[in-house]
Design an enzyme around this catalytic site. Sequence first.
Site, short mmCIF file in Angstrom:
data_model
loop_
_atom_site.label_atom_id
_atom_site.label_comp_id
_atom_site.label_asym_id
_atom_site.label_seq_id
_atom_site.Cartn_x
_atom_site.Cartn_y
_atom_site.Cartn_z
CG ASP A 180 15.10 -1.71 4.41
OD1 ASP A 180 15.50 -0.54 4.80
OD2 ASP A 180 14.86 -2.67 4.79
CG ASP B 11 6.96 2.58 0.44
OD1 ASP B 11 7.91 1.78 -0.07
OD2 ASP B 11 6.16 2.40 1.15
CG PHE C 113 11.12 2.12 10.80
CD1 PHE C 113 10.96 1.04 9.82
CD2 PHE C 113 9.73 2.79 11.09
CE1 PHE C 113 9.54 0.51 9.65
CE2 PHE C 113 8.53 2.25 10.90
CZ PHE C 113 8.47 1.14 10.10
CG ASP D 97 2.81 0.54 7.16
OD1 ASP D 97 3.71 0.41 6.05
OD2 ASP D 97 2.35 -0.20 8.06
CE LYS E 152 -2.90 -2.03 3.50
NZ LYS E 152 -3.37 -1.87 4.84
P1 IMP Z 1 12.69 -4.12 0.73
O1 IMP Z 1 12.18 -5.33 0.29
O2 IMP Z 1 13.53 -4.32 2.01
O3 IMP Z 1 13.26 -3.26 -0.06
O4 IMP Z 1 11.50 -3.22 1.49
C1 IMP Z 1 10.60 -2.58 0.75
C2 IMP Z 1 9.48 -2.63 1.73
O5 IMP Z 1 9.70 -2.30 3.08
C3 IMP Z 1 8.88 -1.28 1.60
O6 IMP Z 1 8.01 -1.38 0.14
C4 IMP Z 1 8.07 -0.83 2.70
O7 IMP Z 1 6.77 -1.20 2.61
C5 IMP Z 1 8.88 -1.34 3.81
N1 IMP Z 1 9.72 -0.74 4.46
C6 IMP Z 1 11.27 -0.53 4.34
N2 IMP Z 1 11.98 0.33 5.02
C7 IMP Z 1 10.69 0.89 5.50
C8 IMP Z 1 10.45 2.21 6.60
O8 IMP Z 1 11.64 2.83 7.20
N3 IMP Z 1 9.37 2.40 7.04
C9 IMP Z 1 8.14 1.67 6.71
N4 IMP Z 1 8.22 0.69 5.86
C10 IMP Z 1 9.68 0.51 5.27
MG MG Z 2 5.99 -1.36 0.52
#
Ligand code: IMP
Ligand code: MG
Length: 179
Positions: free
Chosen positions: A106, A103, A156, A163, A47
């Site tokens: 990470d 968004d 974070f 969220d 979302k």
């Molecule tokens: P990745 O797969 O680890 O790159 O993470 C991507 C997803 O993790 C993003 O689309 C977010 O939904 C969530 N995410 C990563 N870091 C944060 C943060 O600092 N705050 C909130 N959601 C996060």
């Molecule tokens: Mg996400």
Amino acid sequence: METVKLGDREFIPFICEDEIKKAIKKIACDISRQYKNSNPLFICVLKGAVFFAVDLLRLLDFSADMTFIRVASYCDLTSTGEVKMLQPLIEPVKNRQVIIVDDVMDSGCTYRALKRLLLSQGAESVSLAVLLYKPDASKCGGISPDFYGFKIGNEFVVGYGLDYNDMGRSLKDIFVIKD
Ligand code: IMP
Ligand code: MG
């Protein structure tokens, strides 16, 4: 901007609405230049990316097609490393240039999983546009976003779609967790 409390945590101001708007304008210019004549399909990752995707697409100088996919990998404040598909893609991506809109990047696990999936479904190319990029959090070597607004540390953050356990998405500015 004032500190906000979400559940058991406090968050402090980090990136304001005006800076977010400017960054999105810049991304929209870059994407417009590169994709103007290729009719790309934008895939908004639900979302969290919905606010960013809507604002971004309205600033492109061509009319763009958008669809949605829903995945989850976060629990509380940490990535589980496992990308769960909660709502699959319906539109065909065969021979399309695809731009995933998220968004934040990470660990990179979401991008890696989606890129594999879309290429296996015949997408011609897959790129990634994110508002926030955490370069030091990457767990998937060699992966980085093609378009991003801000590089940030491993902290974070919430707001503008992001969220904390489903709280804080609708904040206009971005806030960082207070340790
Ligand atoms: P990745 O797969 O680890 O790159 O993470 C991507 C997803 O993790 C993003 O689309 C977010 O939904 C969530 N995410 C990563 N870091 C944060 C943060 O600092 N705050 C909130 N959601 C996060
Ligand atoms: Mg996400």
